[in-house]
Structure formats: structure tokens, C-alpha cells
Design a protein around this motif. Sequence first.
Motif, PDB file in Angstrom:
ATOM      1  N   ALA A 150       0.833  -1.202   0.068  1.00 27.42           N
ATOM      2  CA  ALA A 150       0.037   0.011  -0.113  1.00 27.42           C
ATOM      3  C   ALA A 150       0.796   1.157   0.062  1.00 27.42           C
ATOM      4  N   SER A 151       1.959   1.094   0.924  1.00 33.52           N
ATOM      5  CA  SER A 151       2.654   2.305   0.638  1.00 33.52           C
ATOM      6  C   SER A 151       3.384   2.739  -0.503  1.00 33.52           C
ATOM      7  N   ASP A 152       3.414   1.684  -1.603  1.00 39.17           N
ATOM      8  CA  ASP A 152       4.100   2.183  -3.041  1.00 39.17           C
ATOM      9  C   ASP A 152       2.992   3.106  -3.610  1.00 39.17           C
ATOM     10  N   LEU A 153       1.729   3.105  -3.312  1.00 35.72           N
ATOM     11  CA  LEU A 153       0.747   4.014  -3.941  1.00 35.72           C
ATOM     12  C   LEU A 153       1.067   5.409  -3.829  1.00 35.72           C
ATOM     13  N   GLU A 154       1.465   5.561  -2.264  1.00 35.55           N
ATOM     14  CA  GLU A 154       1.774   6.853  -1.934  1.00 35.55           C
ATOM     15  C   GLU A 154       3.086   7.336  -2.491  1.00 35.55           C
ATOM     16  N   TYR A 155       4.147   6.495  -2.572  1.00 35.64           N
ATOM     17  CA  TYR A 155       5.438   6.625  -2.978  1.00 35.64           C
ATOM     18  C   TYR A 155       5.097   7.264  -4.492  1.00 35.64           C
ATOM     19  N   ILE A 156       4.190   6.442  -5.260  1.00 37.67           N
ATOM     20  CA  ILE A 156       4.029   6.760  -6.787  1.00 37.67           C
ATOM     21  C   ILE A 156       3.104   8.252  -6.762  1.00 37.67           C
ATOM     22  N   GLU A 157       2.310   8.515  -5.780  1.00 33.92           N
ATOM     23  CA  GLU A 157       1.708   9.874  -5.870  1.00 33.92           C
ATOM     24  C   GLU A 157       2.677  10.902  -5.665  1.00 33.92           C
ATOM     25  N   THR A 158       3.657  10.799  -4.437  1.00 36.58           N
ATOM     26  CA  THR A 158       4.208  11.929  -4.196  1.00 36.58           C
ATOM     27  C   THR A 158       5.646  12.172  -5.143  1.00 36.58           C
ATOM     28  N   LEU A 159       5.769  11.036  -5.883  1.00 28.98           N
ATOM     29  CA  LEU A 159       6.963  10.906  -6.951  1.00 28.98           C
ATOM     30  C   LEU A 159       6.381  11.718  -8.141  1.00 28.98           C
ATOM     31  N   GLY A 160       5.122  11.182  -8.517  1.00 26.31           N
ATOM     32  CA  GLY A 160       4.089  11.865  -9.659  1.00 26.31           C
ATOM     33  C   GLY A 160       4.328  13.211  -9.364  1.00 26.31           C
ATOM     34  N   ASN A 161       3.869  13.691  -8.117  1.00 28.11           N
ATOM     35  CA  ASN A 161       3.761  15.077  -8.087  1.00 28.11           C
ATOM     36  C   ASN A 161       4.872  15.902  -8.268  1.00 28.11           C
ATOM     37  N   THR A 162       5.975  15.168  -7.948  1.00 24.51           N
ATOM     38  CA  THR A 162       7.281  15.923  -8.298  1.00 24.51           C
ATOM     39  C   THR A 162       7.436  16.050  -9.575  1.00 24.51           C
ATOM     40  N   VAL A 163       7.525  14.763 -10.346  1.00 23.71           N
ATOM     41  CA  VAL A 163       7.638  15.041 -11.813  1.00 23.71           C
ATOM     42  C   VAL A 163       6.766  16.166 -12.301  1.00 23.71           C
ATOM     43  N   ILE A 164       5.489  16.184 -12.064  1.00 20.07           N
ATOM     44  CA  ILE A 164       4.627  17.169 -12.782  1.00 20.07           C
ATOM     45  C   ILE A 164       4.952  18.560 -12.637  1.00 20.07           C
ATOM     46  N   LYS A 165       5.225  18.688 -11.202  1.00 17.17           N
ATOM     47  CA  LYS A 165       5.455  20.348 -10.804  1.00 17.17           C
ATOM     48  C   LYS A 165       6.984  20.829 -11.173  1.00 17.17           C
ATOM     49  N   ALA A 166       8.036  19.631 -11.246  1.00 14.43           N
ATOM     50  CA  ALA A 166       9.407  20.294 -11.570  1.00 14.43           C
ATOM     51  C   ALA A 166       9.696  20.125 -12.876  1.00 14.43           C
ATOM     52  N   SER A 167       9.097  19.494 -13.656  1.00 15.48           N
ATOM     53  CA  SER A 167       9.611  19.051 -15.180  1.00 15.48           C
ATOM     54  C   SER A 167       9.352  20.446 -15.824  1.00 15.48           C
ATOM     55  N   ARG A 168      10.335  20.560 -16.920  1.00  9.33           N
ATOM     56  CA  ARG A 168      10.732  21.674 -17.577  1.00  9.33           C
ATOM     57  C   ARG A 168       9.552  21.882 -18.713  1.00  9.33           C
ATOM     58  N   CYS A 169       9.018  20.947 -19.080  1.00  8.33           N
ATOM     59  CA  CYS A 169       8.204  21.148 -20.437  1.00  8.33           C
ATOM     60  C   CYS A 169       7.056  20.188 -20.455  1.00  8.33           C
ATOM     61  N   GLY A 170       6.122  20.222 -21.410  1.00 13.00           N
ATOM     62  CA  GLY A 170       4.822  19.349 -21.303  1.00 13.00           C
ATOM     63  C   GLY A 170       5.198  17.976 -21.175  1.00 13.00           C
ATOM     64  N   LEU A 171       5.973  17.425 -21.383  1.00 12.54           N
ATOM     65  CA  LEU A 171       6.297  16.295 -21.517  1.00 12.54           C
ATOM     66  C   LEU A 171       6.148  15.525 -20.248  1.00 12.54           C
ATOM     67  N   GLY A 172       7.115  16.199 -19.490  1.00 16.06           N
ATOM     68  CA  GLY A 172       7.577  15.705 -17.971  1.00 16.06           C
ATOM     69  C   GLY A 172       6.222  16.005 -17.108  1.00 16.06           C
ATOM     70  N   GLN A 173       5.717  17.291 -17.491  1.00 10.48           N
ATOM     71  CA  GLN A 173       4.558  17.831 -16.778  1.00 10.48           C
ATOM     72  C   GLN A 173       3.276  16.976 -16.834  1.00 10.48           C
ATOM     73  N   THR A 174       3.124  16.005 -17.888  1.00 13.38           N
ATOM     74  CA  THR A 174       2.121  15.129 -17.880  1.00 13.38           C
ATOM     75  C   THR A 174       2.468  13.704 -17.790  1.00 13.38           C
ATOM     76  N   SER A 175       3.670  13.300 -17.781  1.00 13.47           N
ATOM     77  CA  SER A 175       4.180  11.792 -17.979  1.00 13.47           C
ATOM     78  C   SER A 175       3.648  11.067 -17.022  1.00 13.47           C
TER      79      SER A 175
END
Lengths: 604, 237, 185
Positions: free
Chosen positions: A527-552
Motif C-alpha cells: 500500500a505504501s507504494d501507492l503513496e510513493y507513486i503519488e508523491t513522486l508523480g507530483n514532483t515530476v509534474i511540478k518540477a519538469s521543464r516542459c509539457g512532456l514531463g508535466q504530463t508523463s
Amino acid sequence: MSETLESAVKAVCSECGNDRERMMDIVRAIQGKFGCVSSEAMDMIAKQLATHRVEVESVVSFYSFLSDRPKGKVVIRLCDDIIDEMAGSADVANAFATELGIGIGETTADGKITLEHTPCIGMCDQVPAAMVNDVVVTNLTPAKVKDIVAKLKADVDADLVDAPGDGNNANDLVKAMVQNNIQQSGDVIFAGMEPGAAIKKALEMAPKDVIAEVTKSKLRGRGGAGFPTGLKWKFTSDAPGAEKFVLCNADEGEPGTFKDRVILTEQPDMMFEGMTVAGYAIDASTGVVYLRAEYAYLREYLESVLARRRSDGLLGKSVCGKDGFDFDIRIQMGAGAYICGEETALISSCEGLRGDPKNRPPFPAQEGYKAGPTTVNNVETFCCCARVMEKGADWFAGIGDGQSVGTKLLSISGDCGKPGIYEVPFGITVDEMLKMCGAKDTAAVQVGGASGQMIGKNDFGRKICYDDLATGGSIMIFNSKRDLLKVAEKFMEFFVDESCGYCTPCRAGNVLLLNALKTILAGKGEASDLEYIETLGNTVIKASRCGLGQTSPNPILTTLKNFRPAYEALLVAPSKDGYQVSFDIKAAVGDAAAIAGRDSVHAY
Amino acid sequence: MSDTITLTIDGVEIQGKPGQTIMEAADAAGIYIPRLCAMDGLVPHGSCRVCTVMVNGRPQSACTQPIAPGIVVDNETDEINAIRRDIVDMLFVEGNHFCMFCEKSGNCELQAVAYRLGIAAPRFPFQFPDCGIDASHPDIFIDRDRCILCGRCVRASQDLDGKDVFGFVGRGSEKRIAVNSDAKLKDTNIDVTDKAVEACPVGALLKKRVGFAVPIGQRKYDHKPIGSDIEQNKGSL
Amino acid sequence: MGKPKLATTSLCGCFGCHMSVLDIDDRILKLIELVDFDKSPIDDIKEFTGPVDIGLIEGGCCNEENVHVLKDFRKNCKILISVGDCAIDGGIPALRNNIPLKECFDEAYSTDNRLGPAVLNPSGKVPNDPELPLLLDRVYPCSEIVKIDYHLPGCPPPADTIWEAMVALLTDKPVALPYELIKYD
Ligand SMILES: Cc1cc2nc3c(=O)[nH]c(=O)nc-3n(C[C@H](O)[C@H](O)[C@H](O)COP(=O)(O)O)c2cc1C
Ligand code: SF4
């Protein structure tokens, strides 16, 4: 070989005016002639263009259709997107491998044929599909594969198209077995238009009034981001700069989209017309169509349309007799990179560079292609512009729903009776759409391609429009028998492969996300892996430079949001002793056991 | 006055000049924004993303984003620090950073930013890549397993040394730093005194035979966090 | 209530981290006022005598025995701490992580002098006594095998780092190490 590498490099470079900015054309040409751009060739090109070798290598190593190692005279690229996979592309791949006696990524011993995978080639409505060099082969079956390989073995230049497709696919300059599959046409894109009609209307107005008309029409970009087109043109027009440019985005790389393919086949005049109107509006004299390598089979035909328009006075000096308005269009070929659909990466690529997006600001409208103010619009957007000019802003704004006006082309594929192109007014609900295309037992719809969202039944009442479910046109339908997490995995693999690698979160973060998903799919997630995915995904969306990373992260995050039980069903309980369930000791000692020729004394 | 722009960073109102980036204005005001790919004297790159700040609630890289009147910038918040930690963690696990025998340890900016963020260990699994070493040059070597792809050597070689020794090849997780030659570093015109060599924030591009010259305890970041020099400017304006 | 208990072990490490524990000098006397040592090379207790409050792990896992011991620690310790870089990221032994195991063996034991031998090994055979634990395919950071509660980086972590962390945990305070005590080398 009749032509030596050196003479070929010299010839190709000088044909391109020894211009470093034409790097894409140069390396593509050498790749075409020699099956690779070898290390030696890179040195020669660098010398010829008086540039640095690492610049040449940086380009060659970026695009998947280019290679520094020799490939066969024929390269077979099997589309491995999810829709092809659902239609049995694995069997097709096996058939190719068996017939050729090689695996994916390999070349036959005689150096003639290379077999590869490639992401979505824009043929999801006629799957499984593949490219044989520039020739597209569709609706493949193992039997058809046998036939194709036999032909190629006999003659690498064999004609593989027995029966060409409908419409212009049968044109002598196209001759493709591709079908248009226009299931529903509307009044904007798939209606007739006299070549020149829109341009003539525009030329009767002042450029700023053309922009005002487009603004009044409330037209928004059809490439995905939905930026108001009139505003983009106004910014470009207002920006200071000696030379301005009109770029048409025909990269169509979003998995599941193929509507630009059909426009390019059936309505290229309208697209060129829209580009010319844009040229007049923003005071540009050069237009460039960035055509994805997968659509190379359309190039000759498009060039012929351009030539006809030139001779008809619709392009070139004094367009339609208007003194002072010179405008011409060239086609820039891509070389296999999804990121080049991102407008600033597209500009980099047109400039002969790696397809890295650029930092914003400056935005392309301020400083784009060759540092000049540039408007980049989608193929369909330009067609809409032409129609707005022809029929007027009010007519156009009268179609659609609220702030989303006009029609939208949907590329519908997957589990439905009638995959293909549908021109619909904005505001259609998902339910209506599913009925329209004959979809049954639908469990999920991926709206907007890999970077979009996976929605479930609860959302089928929602509308396709900018303010609700936005899409550049990709609609992929999945019935209740499909494994949606496998779909998410496929999309994540796509993003890992297609990230340009410039910025940390997208380059490294997507790999971590994919690995986490694989752990869950392997039945080793907690179950903790789901939270891991959510927080990691949030970082990728917020910190990526272009639309690819912001939606990947969307494939994982939207399936997690809308289909959480599918994930939860795969989770295992954490070990009560605090062990990591993902660690597999049996696998970890496997190598050593094999070397020692004995099993562990412990029972695992 | 028209030649100053007022903005707010973490609730503190500061003055900047037109044309400045958020990072430049913050530096001048004594506010440190963590960074790796940015370096004085080089054009901003915007690739490491460690300098991500919220500008009116939207994420932007401070090294590339110009200041504008009245913008509200968040720099030190829990959310941003979590993002920065993730990015730094990614850089650690994406490469092989064996600090215990790295010549750059103590003077390494990646390590220093991690220290400043209080990272005891990355939260992501280590990838253990094999990106290759180029030790062909008599005086300089490249350890690609330590490279964070910040492009500082690329820009320094181009813009400060006028040479173009470095470039990037490959894409995605296969992206690597490459040299301007078919073969090796030794075949380029790099010189041990080039600015490019100094520009590397980590231990990826190093001079040979000069490692471990400074004893532990006297190195750049042994006692003071990275950014302390910038923070000393605080209030001096 | 008796004193809290402490256990320590060195897996694939060099005992440097244990040396660092001893490096707290005379504070070791304070430490034994605060805790009782259970399983540890320091007192040579071989098996856990019962549940333990804090376990200190030095070294990563390079063979199946390391895994066994680490799991034993996880099972018996309320709080488990990775001490030092090897426990955290595999450390120097993890340099082999992108070399296939077979090549590592060849490098060490082969008599083919292109490869080795790194040890005097006239037979050229890889030692293969059933008593020898099998090596893992790579060296694993401890956190990949069991859940780890705290990480104390360093090679080794400074004695002060270990001391501060111990005192904080034993006195129920949060482990908040000052800047100078988090170091990776
Ligand atoms: C990763 C990525 C890929 C994109 N691919 C395409 C594409 O294939 N075609 C397209 O028109 N726009 C694509 N876009 C959107 C473009 O950046 C840009 O917004 C668009 O071309 C603008 O045209 P429009 O305003 O007419 O929609 C992509 C964006 C991103 C971030
Ligand atoms: S988000 Fe991804 S594709 Fe975009 S610049 Fe960063 S690495 Fe490249």
C-alpha cells in the motif's frame, strides 16, 4: 557502393548550402544512403559544415530513425503501441522474427533487413501496422507478414502495396495501403474549399483585422494545449523582429492520434491555405511544415501540392497578386522523436539541433525559429483558420459549445466497431461518442493520448471540450477485458523512451515511476507504494521543464485515481516482520547458485 | 523609480532590476535559492530543476524566470523542499556517487545541496548505472557515473574557453556527456587550465593527481552550508 | 524496567563503522549506563537474547548470510538503523554492481593471467564449500531488503553522529542532527 561516403557527404552538404541549420536533412540523407551515419560520416559532416563533431553526434544520437551503426537496407519498424498490441502485434512481431530469423533490434546476416519496434506511427485505426522504410503496411497478420518478407527477400525494393487505400492514398505520389477511415465529416475540416478562397478573403483585410477575425472566432489550438490562436498570432505580430515565421506542427506523435495524417492526405490545401493566411497576418514570408518521419510517405504528394500552389500564384512572390506579400512553405522532416511535437523542441529540430525544448521565456511568439517571432500551430488549427477566413468568425463561433467552438477531429481507436476519424462539434459527451463509434462493454477511455487521462464509467457523461475533457484528438477505448494497468505501463515506457533527458525529474523520475509500477504489476507492491507513486508523480509534474514531463505521470496517476481497486487488488500485505516483500532472495542468489552448481543450503 | 522592480520572496519584499532572473535578484538580496546547473558567468540552463520556486503559485525555475513587478515567490516551503529533495535524491540514485572515495567530496555541490536539505539517504532505489569513464587524457578525466548532466562544462567550454569540447549525446535516461571527438578526451583540444574543468559541480570532470589535497574539516562545505556566502549579503543592500 | 537494549552487526562492511562507535571514547561509559548491549561483536553475544530496542547495521548485503542476519535484526529490533554508506547504498563493495558475478569470480580466482588471479589460487577454482554462503547477484543496500528506520551516513559516520543519534533515541527526542554531523564521507 557506387558513391563514396566522402563524395556523398560533400554533395548532400552542398545541396543544403553547407548550412548547419539543415543538419536534419543532411543526416537523414546520409542515413538513407548508407544505412547509418557512421563515426566517419559525422567527422566529414562536421568538417563540411565547419562545425563541431559533437554537434553532429548529438543530433544523430537523439533521433530514433538515425543511427551511428549500420542498419539493413530495409528497416522494418513495428508499431508497438497499446492499440496494436491489443490487435495482436505480438504475433505479427513473432512472424517477422521467424520469417527473418532475427530478433527485434537485429539485422539479418546479409545486412539487408533490420527489425525494430517503434512507438505509435499514427495508424491505430488499421492495426497492427508497421513501416517498411517509408512504406506503411497495415492490418497485418502473420500470413501477410510471410508474404511481405518473401517479397523483401527477393527484392529489397519490392512494391508492397497491392491495393492502395481510399482517397488520395491512391494518388500516384502516395500509393499507400493506408485507409482514411473518415467515419463522420463535419462542416469545418472535411467540407470543400476552393484553393485560394480563404487567402483572397484575408488579403481584402488589413493583417490586424485578420487577427481580429481569428480572435473573434474564439478558435483555440487543436494540438493539445488549447491556446487561443488569435492571441498567439497577435503576440507574434506585435513582437519586434526582422523576420517572422509560421510553423505547422505535423509531428502528430501523441499515441492514438492520427487525424493530422488524414488532413495531410485529404485537405493539405486547406492547411497550406491557413498557413498562408497566418503568414499574411503576422507578416512572415516563410512557413515550415514539420512532418514526422512516420509520414514520409506523404511527402512527395505534399511537395506536389506546394508546387501546384506556387504555379497557381497561391505561394511565392506576391501571393494572389498582392504586392509586398511573399510567402513560401518548405517541409522539414523529423526523424523519430515524440518530443519534437513540443513547439520549442520542434523549433530546435528545425534549426538542426537535438530536439531539446527551449527555456521559456522567451516564448516562440517573441523569439522562436532562428530567433524570430514565430507562431507554431497544429495542422488542424491552420485548417480551422482557413475556414474562419472563408466563412467568417461568426459562422465558426456558432458551432460547438461555450468557449469551445468549431468542430474537433477525433481519432478513435481500440475496442469499438468503427475506428477512424470523426469530425464532431465540441461538447459531445463520451457516452454519445461511444455510441457513435460502436463501442460496447467499454470499461475505460483514454482521452488525450498517453499524456491525457484514463477515465471510467463515472465520467462517461462528461463533455469533450477545452473546459472539461480536453484532447488533441486521441481517443482510445478499452473494454472490460483489458488490463488497464498494463496500458499504463505501456504509456510509462513510452515516456521513459521519449523524454529528451534534459531535466532531472522527467529523465530520472519517469524511470523510477515505471519501476514502481512494474513492482506492483509483479505482485510485489505494498500500500505504501501507492503513496510513493503519488508523491513522486507530483514532483515530476511540478518540477519538469516542459509539457512532456508535466504530463508523463498521468497514465499512472489517472488510473490510480479512477481505477484504484485495480491497483489494490495487486497489492500484498506488508511483512509483519518488516521485510521488504519486493526483495526476492531466490532470484538474487540465482547467479551464484548456477556458478557453484549447487542450491543454497537454505530453503527459500 | 522605473528601473527597479519590487517582488516578494518568502514574504520578504525585495528590489530587483529589469532583466534579472528571480535567482539573480534573490542572490543580490541575500536570499539563497539552491541550484546545481546554474553558475555565475554562464547562461542559465534550467535543467537540474533544483531551483524550482513557486511564482504566484506556479512552479518555475528561478534561474530562467525573469522577475516581474509584484510577483510572489515561494522558495522555502515544505512543498518546495520536498520537491527539491526528490530531485537531489534522483540525481544521487541515477548515478554512482561513492562519496567516500570521490576527490570532489567536501567541495561537491550536489553533496552540499543534499547536506543543506538535510538528506541522510535518498528515498529512491539506487540504479547502479554503468556510464563509463574516460581517463585517456594525461591531466583530466571524466567519470560519467558521477555526471549530473548540468551542462556547465558544455557552456563553459563554449562560452568561456571558446572551444566546444563537450556536448550531449543520447536522449532520456541514455543521455550522456560526450567529447568533441570520435575517440576520447585526449583527442580534444581541452587543456587542464580550461574553465570547463573548474565548472563541474561534482566529481565527473576532474584534474588528475590533485585529489584529496585539502584535509577533511577544511573543505568548502565541511562547516558552512552551500549558499552561506550569498546569505551573508542579506541586509547589506 | 531494565535498560534499553542495543544490538550491532557488520554485514558487508569493514568494521570501520564499529570503530566509529568505539570512537565515542569515554562516552562509551555513558552509553553502557544508558543501554545494555545484546547481540554484537563488541560483547561477542552471538544470538539475540530477546527483543532489542535499537539495532545498528553496518554494511550492505553481499551474500545470503548477510540477508539472514539483517532479517534477524529487523525481526528482533524495534528501531533499525543503517549506519554508514555501505548499509545505505552498498558502498565500495557495490562497485561490483554492474559487473556480472561470473566476471567478478574470474577476476578473483581465475589462473588465466589476463583476468587474475587477485589471490594466490593455483587450482583456479572458485571456492565452493557448502558452508560458504552464496553471493548475491549484486550488493544490496539494506533498505531494499528490510525496512530501515534511520540512516546515519558517512564512511564511517563520525562518532559524534552515532552518539547524538543514540542519545536522541534513548531519551525519546527527535533525531535532528546538526549540519556538521551529516556527511557522506
Ligand atoms: C511532449 C509534447 C508533444 C506535443 N506533440 C504535439 C504534436 O504532435 N502536434 C501538435 O500539434 N502539438 C503538439 N504538442 C503541443 C505543441 O507544443 C503546441 O502547443 C501546439 O503545436 C500549438 O499549436 P496549436 O495552438 O495550434 O494547438 C505537444 C506538446 C508536448 C508537450
Ligand atoms: S520535461 Fe522531459 S522532455 Fe521536457 S525538457 Fe525535461 S527531460 Fe526534456
